[in-house]
Design a protein around this motif. Structure first.
Motif, PDB file in Angstrom:
ATOM      1  N   ASN A 141      22.642  -3.392  86.022  1.00 33.88           N
ATOM      2  CA  ASN A 141      21.577  -3.830  85.129  1.00 33.88           C
ATOM      3  C   ASN A 141      20.244  -3.242  85.589  1.00 33.88           C
ATOM      4  O   ASN A 141      19.692  -3.643  86.615  1.00 33.88           O
ATOM      5  N   GLY A 166      17.190  -3.387  84.376  1.00 35.76           N
ATOM      6  CA  GLY A 166      16.005  -4.237  84.357  1.00 35.76           C
ATOM      7  C   GLY A 166      15.833  -5.082  85.601  1.00 35.76           C
ATOM      8  O   GLY A 166      14.728  -5.538  85.904  1.00 35.76           O
ATOM      9  N   ASP A 178      25.293   5.285  75.197  1.00 36.16           N
ATOM     10  CA  ASP A 178      25.698   4.254  74.241  1.00 36.16           C
ATOM     11  C   ASP A 178      27.151   4.439  73.802  1.00 36.16           C
ATOM     12  O   ASP A 178      27.496   4.274  72.640  1.00 36.16           O
ATOM     13  N   ASP A 228      18.998   0.239  79.488  1.00 35.00           N
ATOM     14  CA  ASP A 228      19.306  -1.177  79.672  1.00 35.00           C
ATOM     15  C   ASP A 228      20.246  -1.378  80.853  1.00 35.00           C
ATOM     16  O   ASP A 228      19.996  -2.199  81.730  1.00 35.00           O
ATOM     17  N   LYS A 229      21.332  -0.615  80.889  1.00 31.46           N
ATOM     18  CA  LYS A 229      22.312  -0.762  81.957  1.00 31.46           C
ATOM     19  C   LYS A 229      23.197   0.471  82.015  1.00 31.46           C
ATOM     20  O   LYS A 229      23.194   1.319  81.112  1.00 31.46           O
ATOM     21  N   LYS A 274      18.194   0.604  75.728  1.00 36.36           N
ATOM     22  CA  LYS A 274      17.660  -0.698  75.344  1.00 36.36           C
ATOM     23  C   LYS A 274      17.661  -0.854  73.833  1.00 36.36           C
ATOM     24  O   LYS A 274      17.385   0.083  73.086  1.00 36.36           O
ATOM     25  N   LYS A 275      17.989  -2.058  73.394  1.00 33.78           N
ATOM     26  CA  LYS A 275      18.003  -2.384  71.973  1.00 33.78           C
ATOM     27  C   LYS A 275      17.794  -3.881  71.846  1.00 33.78           C
ATOM     28  O   LYS A 275      18.582  -4.668  72.363  1.00 33.78           O
ATOM     29  N   LYS A 310      17.610  -7.782  70.813  1.00 38.07           N
ATOM     30  CA  LYS A 310      18.644  -8.648  70.254  1.00 38.07           C
ATOM     31  C   LYS A 310      18.092  -9.991  69.783  1.00 38.07           C
ATOM     32  O   LYS A 310      18.828 -10.806  69.261  1.00 38.07           O
ATOM     33  N   SER A 329       9.585  -0.365  74.194  1.00 38.66           N
ATOM     34  CA  SER A 329      10.815  -0.803  73.543  1.00 38.66           C
ATOM     35  C   SER A 329      10.440  -1.923  72.582  1.00 38.66           C
ATOM     36  O   SER A 329      10.110  -3.032  73.013  1.00 38.66           O
ATOM     37  N   ASN A 379      12.528   3.049  70.698  1.00 33.85           N
ATOM     38  CA  ASN A 379      12.065   3.373  72.041  1.00 33.85           C
ATOM     39  C   ASN A 379      11.184   4.609  71.943  1.00 33.85           C
ATOM     40  O   ASN A 379      11.601   5.627  71.374  1.00 33.85           O
ATOM     41  N   ASP A 420      15.458 -10.178  79.536  1.00 35.70           N
ATOM     42  CA  ASP A 420      15.826  -8.914  80.139  1.00 35.70           C
ATOM     43  C   ASP A 420      16.860  -9.115  81.239  1.00 35.70           C
ATOM     44  O   ASP A 420      17.644  -8.234  81.536  1.00 35.70           O
ATOM     45  N   GLY A 449      27.013  -5.041  75.092  1.00 33.09           N
ATOM     46  CA  GLY A 449      26.355  -4.202  74.119  1.00 33.09           C
ATOM     47  C   GLY A 449      27.316  -3.352  73.325  1.00 33.09           C
ATOM     48  O   GLY A 449      26.985  -2.292  72.832  1.00 33.09           O
TER      49      GLY A 449
END
Length: 819
Positions: free
Chosen positions: A139, A141, A182, A206-207, A232-233, A235, A258, A271, A803, A814
């Motif tokens: 992760n 973040g 992704d 994001d990760k 990152k997206k 939610k 973001s 982004n 986050d 995700g």
């Protein structure tokens, strides 16, 4: 243990005890099942409670959801008032429900209660590294040391992954690895996978997911496994996002945003970022040359010390914009557009000091290369997801097109210092254009209670044109086209019998590869199709302990600089040259893993073996050319007969206290290579070299995070890689130490962070090379010296916990990886 978990367990104990005391054996029992998710994010709510209140007797019974939000329990038939509850969420109530037979409530969505949430202290944060049996999730973040950095900084902290100073990415020491964005191949990865190291900002990630032994659903490319970078997206419903600004030394500036706006019918995500980075690097080569006319005697003919200094200046923009459209409750259509533009200046100053056989200085040659690069990426992607009435019954279709353009130029000045000889001038041009199209479908069908059938298709079609020119020395110029068209089909089925589960799959890939050198009129077409079986067997000893045995067959196709016969030209005596005759390598991967989840720690260990045929190895050999009496040495990849890679990996997450969190990763492995290589040398003689080699090495990573007084977070990352032998020498050890401090202000809306990477300037690639009767050399290369970055993160309408993950130890994948 967090307040919500304590509350849920206490509630369940009371409900279960009271229910049991009222239970009558002769009463008919019915099964109650379903799932509870958070509205707007579809995140599973673990430890949510389901309460059945008997209308007549007011008797309570019910159950608690598991890690995935599922609940399953039995009640007696009758009339009930039913409540679905989760702390700090609005309850859902169903009044006067008649339950006379087995009942599946499907998916229940709970909405956060903002009024309650503001007064609740959320205990704990998502771990930097989440350990699972089939993958590890890093992760981003939660890692302070990468803020304001690049994807290279991110990957450097991922368990099992190593990144060399030159940008080479390896998984468990294996460079045959597939990089996905992704869950799919993406133009963001650039012409070469290492492009992502410098171009992609860490604050947009994001990760990172690491899968060492993928199933048949995933692309078979990459003998070492798959690294999936998840962007990152947002939610959360409404307008929310985060802004990150950074400044550093050497001169570095960055900004990344973001921003997300979500409703029940659509989700707009974006982004945007700008980065200016300066990296100072250096390299050294110390070479001794021998007389190859008398192979029985190592007569020294001279010495040469080469030093390089570099100053890499990157300036780039990146933008990603997309929208999820919820056409119906079960049908979602996603469209996104990605653009990235980057310019790079990388002047290299090379000094070569020459000495005779007695070590007496003779001359210094200065070779200055002014390198400039411009590149851009544009990609459009669309996805349609259809969810059927039955849970987990899903069909997805994906399509994307992308174009990458990279143009490099170098102006080279070569002069002998303090000499009357005139300077020599050369220039190089290296233009790359790649067009790519990807189409794929996946279908998932649940069968029976625990059965699962999957099938899908994937078509990947790309064309890369490389124009490399050297003027006035045209011997290294070349125009090369690389075409790769791959069609794939897969089937797999899994089921669970008590504590034992299995998943069997078969993938078929048809490959059409062309390597066309227009300059030399050398055209190579390779047609092959292959089956790739996979199998996974799992046994759960308890809810917290399980063991898994997995197998997969993988392929690694040569591409990019591996097959392009042009040479790099920053040095005219140490060259790299691709090999258009390279064949793909095939790897059989066997892995035995053990997972144990405790209250304060998670342990994941595995033993693995990779059996590779025709493995890639790099050889260095004499070309027959000389520059001022110094032989020109070229490095090129070849196919060798066999490589056996066996290792042991150990991963631990340990939190002895709420203020102290440790992540460790240890990987020990041996590489046994067996093979002979035969070639015709510059004297037209047939030469056979034996490359049998037994090597052992290891690397370890420690991530230590402590919360100091005044809620200041302190994080330290330490990485060490041991030495390793190879066919013509060995690579020496490498160490990297990074540190960061972080403080939340403005009621956690803003975070200030200071991080230092490569603190002691020890992240260097160092090698010793010996070519019999020709040369022995020592080299070291450091792409980036110590960097200091200060970053400021501001969140609006998004709490910091969003986050980090809403539940301690929670997971948000995700979406599945779309191999």
């Amino acid at each position: 243990m967090s307040k919500r978990i304590k509350f849920s367990i206490f509630y369940l104990l009371i409900v279960s005890t009271f229910s049991y005391s009222q239970y009558k054996p002769e009463t008919k029992q019915v099964s109650i099942t379903g799932k509870i998710l958070e509205k707007g994010t579809d995140l599973p709510l673990e430890y949510a409670t389901v309460v059945f209140e008997d209308i007549k007797t007011k008797q309570l019974t019910g159950g608690v959801t598991d890690f995935d939000g599922n609940f399953k329990f039995t009640v007696k038939d009758g009339n009930y008032n039913i409540r679905f509850e989760y702390i700090s969420f609005k309850s859902v109530e169903l009044k006067n429900q008649t339950i006379s037979s087995n009942k599946n409530f499907g998916t229940i969505y709970l909405e956060p209660d903002i009024a309650q949430l503001s007064g609740v202290e959320l205990v704990g944060e998502k771990s930097t590294v989440e350990i699972k049996l089939d993958k590890r999730v890093y992760n981003v973040g939660s890692d302070m040391t990468v803020r304001g950095g690049t994807a290279g900084d991110v990957l450097n902290n991922v368990p099992s992954v190593t990144v060399d100073p030159d940008g080479t990415i390896a998984l468990r020491g294996n460079e045959s690895v597939t990089i996905l964005i992704d869950g799919k191949p993406s133009g963001l990865a650039g012409i070469n996978p290492s492009d992502i190291i410098k171009m992609l900002p860490a604050d947009a990630i994001d990760k990172v997911e690491v899968i060492t032994n993928p199933s048949a659903r995933y692309n078979a490319e990459g003998g070492g496994g798959i690294i999936n970078i998840v962007m990152k997206k947002g939610k959360t419903n409404g307008l929310n996002g985060s802004l990150v600004a950074s400044v550093g030394d050497p001169e570095t500036y960055g900004f990344n945003s973001s921003i997300n706006y979500k409703t029940d019918t659509f989700n707009v995500f974006s982004n945007f970022g700008y980065n200016y980075r300066t990296n100072k690097g250096e390299a050294e080569f110390q070479s001794t040359y021998f007389d190859n006319d008398t192979p029985e005697i190592d007569d020294i003919t001279g010495f040469m010390n080469e030093s390089r200094t570099t100053k890499d200046i990157d300036r780039g923009y990146n933008a990603n914009f997309g929208v999820d459209l919820n056409l119906t409750e079960s049908l979602t259509w996603t469209n996104s557009l990605t653009f990235r533009e980057n310019s790079e200046k990388n002047p290299q100053d090379v000094l070569m000091d020459y000495y005779d056989e007695n070590g007496v200085f003779t001359q210094t040659r200065n070779r200055f290369s002014d390198q400039n690069e411009e590149d851009y990426v544009i990609e459009y992607a669309t996805n349609v997801t259809k969810k059927f009435e039955k849970e987990d019954h899903i069909f997805t279709a994906d399509f994307s097109v992308s174009k990458n353009q990279r143009d490099e130029t170098s102006d080279i000045t070569d002069v002998i210092l303090n000499s009357s000889n005139p300077a020599q001038f050369e220039n190089t041009l290296n233009n790359n254009t790649r067009n790519r199209m990807l189409a794929k479908t996946d279908y998932v069908l649940p069968l029976g209670k625990d059965g699962r059938f999957e099938a899908g298709y994937r078509g990947d079609f790309s064309n890369t044109l490389t124009d490399f020119q050297v003027n006035p020395n045209t011997a290294y110029s070349n125009l090369l086209e690389y075409v790769e068209n791959i069609n794939a089909l897969y089937l797999q089925y899994g089921n669970k019998i008590n504590k034992f589960s299995y998943f069997l799959g078969l993938r078929w890939e048809d490959s059409h590869i062309e390597v066309n050198s227009f300059t030399s009129s050398d055209f190579n077409t390779k047609l092959y199709n292959n089956f790739f079986p996979t199998a996974t067997f799992n046994y759960e000893f308890t809810e917290d302990q399980s063991i898994t045995l997995s197998y997969s067959k993988r392929i690694n196709r040569p591409r990019g600089r591996f097959v392009n016969p042009f040479s790099t030209y920053s040095s005219n005596v140490n060259l790299f040259q691709g090999n258009p005759d390279l064949d793909p390598t095939f790897t059989n991967v066997i892995e035995l893993g053990y997972l144990w989840k405790g209250k304060k720690f998670t342990l994941n260990s595995s033993i693995y073996t990779n059996l590779t045929d025709d493995s890639f190895q790099f050889i260095r050999r004499e070309t027959g050319d000389e520059v001022d009496g110094v032989p020109v040495i070229v490095s090129t990849p070849i196919n060798l007969s066999k490589e056996v890679r066996t290792g042991f990996e150990f991963n631990v997450n340990y939190s002895p206290y709420k203020w102290w969190r440790l992540n460790t990763n240890l990987n020990l492995f041996s590489v046994v290579t067996r093979g002979d290589y035969t070639y015709t040398d510059f004297q037209n003689q047939l030469v056979t070299q034996n490359f049998d080699n037994d090597a052992f090495t290891w690397f370890a990573r420690l991530n230590n995070k402590i919360t100091l007084p005044y809620k200041v977070d302190w994080q330290t990352n330490v990485f060490y890689r041991g030495p390793q032998k190879n066919a013509q020498g060995k690579s020496l050890s490498m160490t990297n130490v990074s540190m960061a401090l972080s403080k939340d202000v403005l009621k956690d809306k803003m975070t200030l962070a200071l991080n230092v990477n490569n603190m002691f300037n020890t992240m260097k690639r160092r090698n010793e090379t010996y070519i019999e009767d020709v040369t022995s050399s020592y080299s070291e290369f450091m792409w980036r010296k110590r960097t200091i970055l200060f970053s400021l993160t501001y969140r609006f309408n998004r709490k910091k916990e969003a986050d980090r993950g809403r539940r301690e130890g929670g997971d948000d994948d995700g979406g599945d990886i779309m191999g």
